[in-house]
Design a protein around this motif. Sequence first.
Motif, short mmCIF file in Angstrom:
data_model
loop_
_atom_site.label_atom_id
_atom_site.label_comp_id
_atom_site.label_asym_id
_atom_site.label_seq_id
_atom_site.Cartn_x
_atom_site.Cartn_y
_atom_site.Cartn_z
N ASN A 99 0.84 -1.20 0.00
CA ASN A 99 0.00 0.00 0.00
C ASN A 99 0.87 1.25 0.00
O ASN A 99 2.10 1.18 0.18
CB ASN A 99 -0.97 0.01 1.19
N LYS A 100 0.25 2.40 -0.20
CA LYS A 100 0.98 3.66 -0.32
C LYS A 100 1.70 4.04 0.97
O LYS A 100 2.82 4.55 0.94
CB LYS A 100 0.02 4.78 -0.73
N VAL A 101 1.05 3.82 2.09
CA VAL A 101 1.65 4.21 3.38
C VAL A 101 2.96 3.47 3.62
O VAL A 101 3.99 4.08 3.97
CB VAL A 101 0.66 3.93 4.53
N LEU A 102 2.95 2.16 3.40
CA LEU A 102 4.17 1.38 3.60
C LEU A 102 5.25 1.75 2.57
O LEU A 102 6.44 1.76 2.88
CB LEU A 102 3.85 -0.12 3.50
N ALA A 103 4.81 2.06 1.35
CA ALA A 103 5.77 2.43 0.30
C ALA A 103 6.48 3.73 0.66
O ALA A 103 7.70 3.86 0.50
CB ALA A 103 5.05 2.57 -1.04
N GLU A 104 5.73 4.72 1.16
CA GLU A 104 6.34 5.99 1.54
C GLU A 104 7.26 5.82 2.75
O GLU A 104 8.32 6.45 2.83
CB GLU A 104 5.24 7.02 1.83
N LYS A 105 6.88 4.97 3.69
CA LYS A 105 7.74 4.70 4.84
C LYS A 105 9.05 4.06 4.40
O LYS A 105 10.13 4.40 4.92
CB LYS A 105 7.02 3.79 5.84
N ASP A 106 8.98 3.16 3.44
CA ASP A 106 10.20 2.49 2.98
C ASP A 106 11.12 3.47 2.25
O ASP A 106 12.35 3.39 2.38
CB ASP A 106 9.84 1.33 2.05
N ALA A 107 10.53 4.39 1.49
CA ALA A 107 11.35 5.42 0.83
C ALA A 107 12.04 6.30 1.86
O ALA A 107 13.21 6.67 1.72
CB ALA A 107 10.48 6.26 -0.10
N ALA A 108 11.31 6.64 2.94
CA ALA A 108 11.90 7.44 4.01
C ALA A 108 13.04 6.69 4.69
O ALA A 108 14.06 7.28 5.05
CB ALA A 108 10.82 7.81 5.03
N ILE A 109 12.88 5.37 4.85
CA ILE A 109 13.93 4.55 5.46
C ILE A 109 15.19 4.56 4.59
O ILE A 109 16.32 4.66 5.10
CB ILE A 109 13.42 3.11 5.67
N GLU A 110 15.00 4.49 3.26
CA GLU A 110 16.15 4.54 2.36
C GLU A 110 16.90 5.87 2.50
O GLU A 110 18.13 5.91 2.51
CB GLU A 110 15.68 4.37 0.91
N ALA A 111 16.14 6.96 2.62
CA ALA A 111 16.76 8.28 2.77
C ALA A 111 17.50 8.38 4.11
O ALA A 111 18.62 8.88 4.18
CB ALA A 111 15.69 9.37 2.67
N LEU A 112 16.87 7.89 5.17
CA LEU A 112 17.50 7.93 6.49
C LEU A 112 18.76 7.06 6.53
O LEU A 112 19.76 7.43 7.16
CB LEU A 112 16.51 7.47 7.56
N ALA A 113 18.70 5.92 5.85
CA ALA A 113 19.88 5.04 5.80
C ALA A 113 21.05 5.74 5.12
O ALA A 113 22.20 5.62 5.54
CB ALA A 113 19.53 3.75 5.07
N TRP A 114 20.74 6.51 4.08
CA TRP A 114 21.81 7.25 3.38
C TRP A 114 22.36 8.37 4.26
O TRP A 114 23.56 8.58 4.33
CB TRP A 114 21.25 7.83 2.09
N LEU A 115 21.46 9.07 4.95
CA LEU A 115 21.89 10.18 5.78
C LEU A 115 22.78 9.72 6.93
O LEU A 115 23.69 10.43 7.35
CB LEU A 115 20.67 10.92 6.35
N THR A 116 22.53 8.53 7.45
CA THR A 116 23.31 8.03 8.59
C THR A 116 24.48 7.18 8.15
O THR A 116 25.18 6.62 8.99
CB THR A 116 22.42 7.20 9.53
N HIS A 117 24.73 7.13 6.86
CA HIS A 117 25.83 6.30 6.35
C HIS A 117 27.18 6.79 6.86
O HIS A 117 28.12 6.01 7.01
CB HIS A 117 25.83 6.31 4.83
N THR A 118 27.31 8.08 7.17
CA THR A 118 28.60 8.64 7.56
C THR A 118 29.17 7.97 8.80
O THR A 118 30.37 7.89 8.96
CB THR A 118 28.47 10.14 7.85
N SER A 119 28.31 7.48 9.68
CA SER A 119 28.82 6.90 10.91
C SER A 119 28.80 5.38 10.90
O SER A 119 29.21 4.75 11.86
CB SER A 119 27.99 7.39 12.10
N GLU A 120 28.33 4.78 9.80
CA GLU A 120 28.22 3.32 9.78
C GLU A 120 29.58 2.65 9.92
O GLU A 120 29.71 1.60 10.53
CB GLU A 120 27.56 2.86 8.48
N ASN A 121 30.63 3.25 9.32
CA ASN A 121 31.94 2.62 9.38
C ASN A 121 32.52 2.64 10.78
O ASN A 121 33.43 1.90 11.10
CB ASN A 121 32.91 3.35 8.43
#
Length: 373
Positions: A322-344
């Motif tokens: 559904n649309k709600v879950l799809a938008e949440k997953d897109a937000a998760i992808e963006a958040l994962a990218w934003l927090t990539h700097t500290s993953e290492n």
Amino acid sequence: MAGSAKSRFSAKDYSDHMALVRAYEGWKDAEREGSAYEYCWRNFLSVQTLQAIHALRKQFTYILKDADLLDADGAINNKLSHNQPLVRAVICSGLFPGIASVVHRETSMSFKTMDDGQVFLYAVCSNSLENSVNARYQTIPYPWMVFGEKMKVNTVFIRDSTGVSDSILILFGGSLDNGPMTGNLKMLEGYIDFFMDPSLAECYLKLKDELNKLLQNKLQDPSMDMYKEGKYLMLAVQELVSGDQSEGRFVFGRESKKPRESTSHNNKFTKDGTNPKSLLQTLLMRAGHSPPKYKTKHLKTNEFRALVEFKGMQFVGKPKRNKVLAEKDAAIEALAWLTHTSENNRDEDDNTPPDVTDNMLKLLGKRRRSKRR
């Protein structure tokens, strides 16, 4: 009238200093034609001020020639004066650490310095000759502004400013230090952060070091021919500062890696019932940017795929029912990218939530304010 006259000298290059040079050169041309006073009257310029500038210019030229740092042939000394990015680099070198960051928003911009926070371009009234030529623009296509002085009335104003790019600031600004992450360069005790590919960061560091050595050698041995000894180094510097499109890409964005496992990111950003869409919007709003925008597409598989966009960047989620879950997953992808700097720097067994606020502020060139007790 006076402000309009000054704006004619700016040629929309976002530099008070270049506007002053054009005004001076126009005065010298008019003087040779015997119309210097008319030129000054028409352009609201002071004859006495221009004469004082001319006297100072002659004095500085004499000092440099006496130190054997200038060639007797003026044409040789000015053969790169047409290279505007290189002229900006010289201005940056002379005015640093007078530096302000240009914070771009959707419909406005602001300026910040390390010591004062938000500052304003000097503009005492709508038609004053003392106003900065940059104060008339609604947007300035540079990530940084170097300035000559600050004035405090009710607020802090900066005067005599020129826009510069990341490459100019990196090569001609203050000393650089490696940050805690690979590809992270710091300046002014960490106030200025640059993020880039590690190999590119190493290239900038080596280039800056070689440039400093070349200048030191010239000062120690004024007879040294810089164009001969440092020919390829100087060409490389010119290429870098001229090729930088001034979009601030080393501050506001960097290459990212795709998340290894989406389930781990889901756990991070949905833990304890956290809504990833709300978290992403909170971070962006806190950093002074507009909320993210979502676009959802209905797939032939009867699933939905969402795209989230902010700061000119787009992140696409995986197909959901559904649309709600799809938008949440897109937000998760963006958040994962934003927090990539500290993953290492994170331990694989560390289940504590990532400090997304800190990484977001670093990414967008913001300083984290400490809480007052």
